[in-house]
Motif scaffolding. Structure first.
Motif, PDB file in Angstrom:
ATOM      1  N   PHE A 155       0.789  -1.230   0.000  1.00  0.00           N
ATOM      2  CA  PHE A 155       0.000   0.000   0.000  1.00  0.00           C
ATOM      3  C   PHE A 155       0.824   1.285   0.000  1.00  0.00           C
ATOM      4  O   PHE A 155       0.280   2.373   0.161  1.00  0.00           O
ATOM      5  N   GLY A 156       2.131   1.196  -0.226  1.00  0.00           N
ATOM      6  CA  GLY A 156       2.966   2.386  -0.265  1.00  0.00           C
ATOM      7  C   GLY A 156       2.555   3.380  -1.330  1.00  0.00           C
ATOM      8  O   GLY A 156       2.734   4.590  -1.177  1.00  0.00           O
ATOM      9  N   TRP A 157       1.967   2.900  -2.421  1.00  0.00           N
ATOM     10  CA  TRP A 157       1.569   3.813  -3.503  1.00  0.00           C
ATOM     11  C   TRP A 157       0.467   4.773  -3.079  1.00  0.00           C
ATOM     12  O   TRP A 157       0.302   5.833  -3.679  1.00  0.00           O
ATOM     13  N   TYR A 158      -0.276   4.433  -2.028  1.00  0.00           N
ATOM     14  CA  TYR A 158      -1.324   5.336  -1.542  1.00  0.00           C
ATOM     15  C   TYR A 158      -0.754   6.609  -0.912  1.00  0.00           C
ATOM     16  O   TYR A 158      -1.495   7.546  -0.636  1.00  0.00           O
ATOM     17  N   VAL A 203      -0.467  14.693  -4.621  1.00  0.00           N
ATOM     18  CA  VAL A 203      -1.858  15.070  -4.861  1.00  0.00           C
ATOM     19  C   VAL A 203      -2.719  14.432  -3.785  1.00  0.00           C
ATOM     20  O   VAL A 203      -2.756  13.217  -3.646  1.00  0.00           O
ATOM     21  N   THR A 204      -3.400  15.254  -3.005  1.00  0.00           N
ATOM     22  CA  THR A 204      -4.268  14.749  -1.943  1.00  0.00           C
ATOM     23  C   THR A 204      -5.648  14.457  -2.514  1.00  0.00           C
ATOM     24  O   THR A 204      -6.273  15.320  -3.132  1.00  0.00           O
ATOM     25  N   VAL A 205      -6.090  13.225  -2.306  1.00  0.00           N
ATOM     26  CA  VAL A 205      -7.434  12.821  -2.719  1.00  0.00           C
ATOM     27  C   VAL A 205      -8.166  12.357  -1.467  1.00  0.00           C
ATOM     28  O   VAL A 205      -7.777  11.360  -0.854  1.00  0.00           O
ATOM     29  N   ALA A 243     -13.931  10.963   6.080  1.00  0.00           N
ATOM     30  CA  ALA A 243     -13.090  12.129   6.395  1.00  0.00           C
ATOM     31  C   ALA A 243     -11.843  11.766   7.194  1.00  0.00           C
ATOM     32  O   ALA A 243     -10.900  12.553   7.261  1.00  0.00           O
ATOM     33  N   ARG A 244     -11.806  10.576   7.793  1.00  0.00           N
ATOM     34  CA  ARG A 244     -10.627  10.186   8.575  1.00  0.00           C
ATOM     35  C   ARG A 244      -9.428   9.853   7.703  1.00  0.00           C
ATOM     36  O   ARG A 244      -8.292   9.833   8.193  1.00  0.00           O
ATOM     37  N   TRP A 245      -9.637   9.566   6.408  1.00  0.00           N
ATOM     38  CA  TRP A 245      -8.553   9.121   5.543  1.00  0.00           C
ATOM     39  C   TRP A 245      -8.505   9.932   4.262  1.00  0.00           C
ATOM     40  O   TRP A 245      -9.533  10.362   3.729  1.00  0.00           O
ATOM     41  N   SER A 246      -7.290  10.085   3.784  1.00  0.00           N
ATOM     42  CA  SER A 246      -7.085  10.636   2.451  1.00  0.00           C
ATOM     43  C   SER A 246      -5.869   9.946   1.861  1.00  0.00           C
ATOM     44  O   SER A 246      -5.121   9.258   2.560  1.00  0.00           O
ATOM     45  N   PHE A 247      -5.689  10.113   0.559  1.00  0.00           N
ATOM     46  CA  PHE A 247      -4.587   9.491  -0.161  1.00  0.00           C
ATOM     47  C   PHE A 247      -3.658  10.585  -0.663  1.00  0.00           C
ATOM     48  O   PHE A 247      -4.113  11.664  -1.052  1.00  0.00           O
ATOM     49  N   GLU A 248      -2.369  10.322  -0.684  1.00  0.00           N
ATOM     50  CA  GLU A 248      -1.358  11.231  -1.243  1.00  0.00           C
ATOM     51  C   GLU A 248      -0.768  10.529  -2.457  1.00  0.00           C
ATOM     52  O   GLU A 248       0.107   9.678  -2.320  1.00  0.00           O
ATOM     53  N   LEU A 249      -1.258  10.876  -3.633  1.00  0.00           N
ATOM     54  CA  LEU A 249      -0.987  10.103  -4.841  1.00  0.00           C
ATOM     55  C   LEU A 249      -0.289  10.933  -5.912  1.00  0.00           C
ATOM     56  O   LEU A 249      -0.338  12.159  -5.893  1.00  0.00           O
ATOM     57  N   ASP A 275     -15.737   0.558  10.611  1.00  0.00           N
ATOM     58  CA  ASP A 275     -16.593   1.355  11.501  1.00  0.00           C
ATOM     59  C   ASP A 275     -17.830   1.882  10.772  1.00  0.00           C
ATOM     60  O   ASP A 275     -18.304   2.982  11.025  1.00  0.00           O
ATOM     61  N   ASP A 276     -18.335   1.068   9.832  1.00  0.00           N
ATOM     62  CA  ASP A 276     -19.536   1.365   9.057  1.00  0.00           C
ATOM     63  C   ASP A 276     -19.360   2.578   8.142  1.00  0.00           C
ATOM     64  O   ASP A 276     -20.330   3.231   7.779  1.00  0.00           O
ATOM     65  N   SER A 277     -18.101   2.867   7.764  1.00  0.00           N
ATOM     66  CA  SER A 277     -17.825   3.989   6.872  1.00  0.00           C
ATOM     67  C   SER A 277     -16.621   3.647   5.998  1.00  0.00           C
ATOM     68  O   SER A 277     -15.499   4.071   6.276  1.00  0.00           O
TER      69      SER A 277
END
Length: 195
Positions: free
Chosen positions: A27-30, A35-37, A42-48, A80-82
């Motif tokens: 999962f290092g590519w995430y 570029v933040t996606v 809202a707890r997570w985002s990706f830096e791609l 957590d249901d999200s």
């Protein structure tokens, strides 16, 4: 027209996790770009990198429901249901949890065909994405999978959980891939040829 797709990050030798369910090597590519996606949670985002960011944005926008197995559901505590994809989840299991009423964005189905039917009803015009290797394998054998998406990372694990194994109706054939080159990953999208 909506499709049923599977998407997994995979090692060069075909594994989606190591023997202990670890995916850190994959999962290092995430987080390999600038570029933040934001994800659907809202707890997570990706830096791609830009190419991977475009692919993820498209996947997030087009996914109307996600299908997984009970094992992944348990490993992630049901997100957590999200789920980060931002869509409802259908869990295929013969043993639904006792607290099924507490899950607002998660439903449970007894088998793969029922789970995909349920997910299609939820997704409407959007795609159904399968996020479990075992479920993807069964869907492929049942002729229920339209596309296989692989995010191929440059690592060899040597052992682990394969993306596709124990297929009962192989060989399965695919069209030539759509290829997206990313940073630390190559994204491949294959249309499944009808039998």
């Amino acid at each position: 027209m909506s499709k049923v797709c599977s998407h997994m990050t995979m090692s060069l030798d075909g594994f989606i996790a190591d023997p202990q369910d670890g995916a850190g090597e994959l999962f290092g590519w995430y987080s390999a770009g600038e570029v933040t996606v934001p994800s659907g949670d809202a707890r997570w985002s990706f830096e791609l990198d830009e190419n991977s960011a475009e692919m993820i944005r498209e996947m997030l926008a087009n996914t109307g429901a996600l299908v997984c197995g009970r094992r992944l559901f348990d490993l992630t505590n049901g997100w957590d249901d999200s789920h980060p994809v931002g869509a409802p989840v259908v869990v295929v299991t013969h043993r639904p949890p006792e607290d099924t009423g507490q899950w607002k964005s998660t439903t449970f189905a007894a088998d793969v065909a029922a789970g995909i039917t349920e997910a299609k009803g939820i997704a409407g015009d959007k795609n159904v994405t399968i996020a479990s290797a075992s479920i993807a394998q069964q869907a492929l054998d049942l002729g229920l999978l339209d596309e296989v998406h692989i995010s191929l990372v440059p690592v060899v694990l040597g052992a682990g959980i394969p993306y596709f194994a124990q297929l009962t109706r192989s060989p399965h054939r695919f069209d030539d891939p759509v290829v997206i080159q990313g940073s630390r990953v190559t994204h491949l999208k294959y249309a499944v040829r009808p039998r």
